[in-house]
Design a protein around this motif. Structure first.
Motif: not given
Length: 67
Positions: A2-6, A61-64
């Motif tokens: 799944p996508k990671l949340k910021t 904490w901000a993976p993208y």
């Protein structure tokens, strides 16, 4: 996977420079400014670059990245 949340606090408090460093607002400028002298208030105006020791943790904490 799944996508990671910021983390929402990181979105609000940090921004990226063109070279990938993190900018943040200077602390101590919200309230109780009467107890600080003018030099303190003037020198803490604007933003600062986050220290290199703290940058990797905040970038987790901000993976993208930050827009």
């Amino acid at each position: 996977m799944p996508k990671l949340k910021t983390k929402s606090g990181v979105k609000k408090r940090f921004s990226l420079t063109a070279t990938g460093k993190l900018k943040h607002g200077v602390v101590g400028k919200r309230h109780r400014l009467i107890s600080h002298n003018s030099k303190y208030i003037r020198q803490n105006r604007g933003t600062e670059v986050l220290s290199s020791a703290d940058t990797p943790r905040v970038k987790l904490w901000a993976p993208y990245g930050l827009n």
